[in-house]
Write a protein that holds these residues in place. Structure first.
Motif, short mmCIF file in Angstrom:
data_model
loop_
_atom_site.label_atom_id
_atom_site.label_comp_id
_atom_site.label_asym_id
_atom_site.label_seq_id
_atom_site.Cartn_x
_atom_site.Cartn_y
_atom_site.Cartn_z
N ARG A 94 0.76 -1.32 0.05
CA ARG A 94 0.10 0.18 0.05
C ARG A 94 0.82 1.32 -0.02
O ARG A 94 0.58 2.26 -0.57
CB ARG A 94 -0.97 -0.08 1.17
N ARG A 116 -6.60 7.68 0.01
CA ARG A 116 -6.84 6.41 0.46
C ARG A 116 -7.77 5.57 -0.55
O ARG A 116 -7.45 4.33 -1.16
CB ARG A 116 -7.34 6.44 1.83
N ALA A 120 -6.68 2.26 -2.97
CA ALA A 120 -7.41 1.03 -2.88
C ALA A 120 -8.02 0.80 -4.08
O ALA A 120 -8.04 -0.55 -4.60
CB ALA A 120 -8.50 1.19 -1.93
N LEU A 123 -5.10 -0.84 -6.29
CA LEU A 123 -4.86 -2.19 -5.89
C LEU A 123 -5.87 -3.13 -6.32
O LEU A 123 -5.35 -4.26 -6.78
CB LEU A 123 -4.62 -2.22 -4.29
N SER A 132 -2.24 -5.85 0.32
CA SER A 132 -1.75 -4.44 0.51
C SER A 132 -0.87 -4.29 1.88
O SER A 132 0.04 -3.47 2.07
CB SER A 132 -3.01 -3.68 0.74
#
Length: 285
Positions: A94, A116, A120, A123, A132
């Motif tokens: 992450r 964030r 996310a 990913l 992550s």
């Protein structure tokens, strides 16, 4: 965002490596760079993400010369996945992907909720959401490749520059990555060794040989048996893919054209170059 490369020249140690290169990627188009090792694909891409400074010509983003933009502004428009991966990051997956948000932050600023969410989403797009919390240094080569691609996605660029992005990926993840590029419809410049993958994913191909563009156009028009023999030194038939209708290259595996591996000039890998000219200060990583 449209990318135009005009009359580009790059030299290593005073010797021209790329000369007179002109190519484009239209807005939302995937433009592929293909050619033998040492033909100049990586060199051209490095000028777009400002790792190399050309000695001639220019790179335009929607008509604006790249040299007129600061490195920080360039990084908001252009994200790169280069062949040079650097050392192991002692960071979590992450944290590596969150590095893509750096162009939008002031010094030492932390992540906000929008950052964030973007990380996310990136990913999830590459199938690494469940990883992550792992250390980047503990990942396989293919997993690292997907994380670095997620970092480029997290940068939320107008233009993606990808140098051999399918390296280290197994067949399933190669297919997934190419499908992801098609779905994203961002302006993309991508170099690929796999000509069938290039024919499948690219709207336009630019064929480089010995530092120059020798053919450009839709894959169906560019990838002819004559070009494959002249540029790549292989004998092949180009047929229609039975599932997709894309051009499908069937190579004669019994030997290269003329039965001699020394067909044409000896190929040199893109990394077998003299020391390059220094990158621009603050160049996009």
């Amino acid at each position: 965002m449209r990318v135009d490369i005009e009359d580009l020249g790059v030299a290593y140690a005073g010797r021209a490596v790329v000369s007179g290169v002109g190519l484009l990627a239209a807005d939302g188009e995937i433009a592929g760079l293909v050619g033998p090792n040492g033909s100049g694909k990586s060199t051209v891409l490095r000028t777009v993400y400002r790792h190399l400074r050309p000695v001639a010509g220019r790179v335009l983003l929607d008509g604006t010369d790249l040299r007129e933009l600061s490195p920080a502004r360039t990084a908001r428009h252009v994200a790169a996945l280069p062949q040079e991966r650097g050392g192991d990051f002692e960071l979590t997956v992450r944290e590596v992907v969150a590095m893509g948000r750096t162009p939008y932050k002031r010094a030492f600023a932390g992540d906000d909720a929008a950052d964030r969410d973007t990380v996310a989403r990136a990913l999830a797009e590459v199938g690494m959401a469940e990883q992550s919390g792992r250390r980047f240094s503990a990942l396989s080569g293919g997993e690292r490749q997907r994380v670095l691609l997620a970092r480029a996605f997290a940068q939320d660029p107008d233009v993606l520059v990808l140098d051999e992005p399918t390296n280290h990926l197994d067949v399933r993840h190669q297919v997934d990555l190419l499908a992801l590029l098609r779905a994203a419809r961002r302006t993309t410049l991508v170099s690929l060794h796999d000509l069938n993958a290039a024919a499948s994913v690219c709207d336009r191909l630019h064929v480089l040989h010995a530092g120059s563009v020798v053919a450009s156009g839709p894959p169906r028009e560019v990838l002819t048996p004559e070009l494959l023999a002249d540029v790549f030194g292989v004998r092949a038939a180009v047929v229609e893919h039975p599932l997709t209708g894309d051009p499908l290259i069937a190579f004669d595996q019994r030997g290269p054209v003329g039965g001699d591996f020394d067909h044409g000039e000896p190929a040199r890998g893109d990394f077998d170059q003299p020391e390059p000219v220094p990158p621009e200060r603050g160049a996009n990583p």
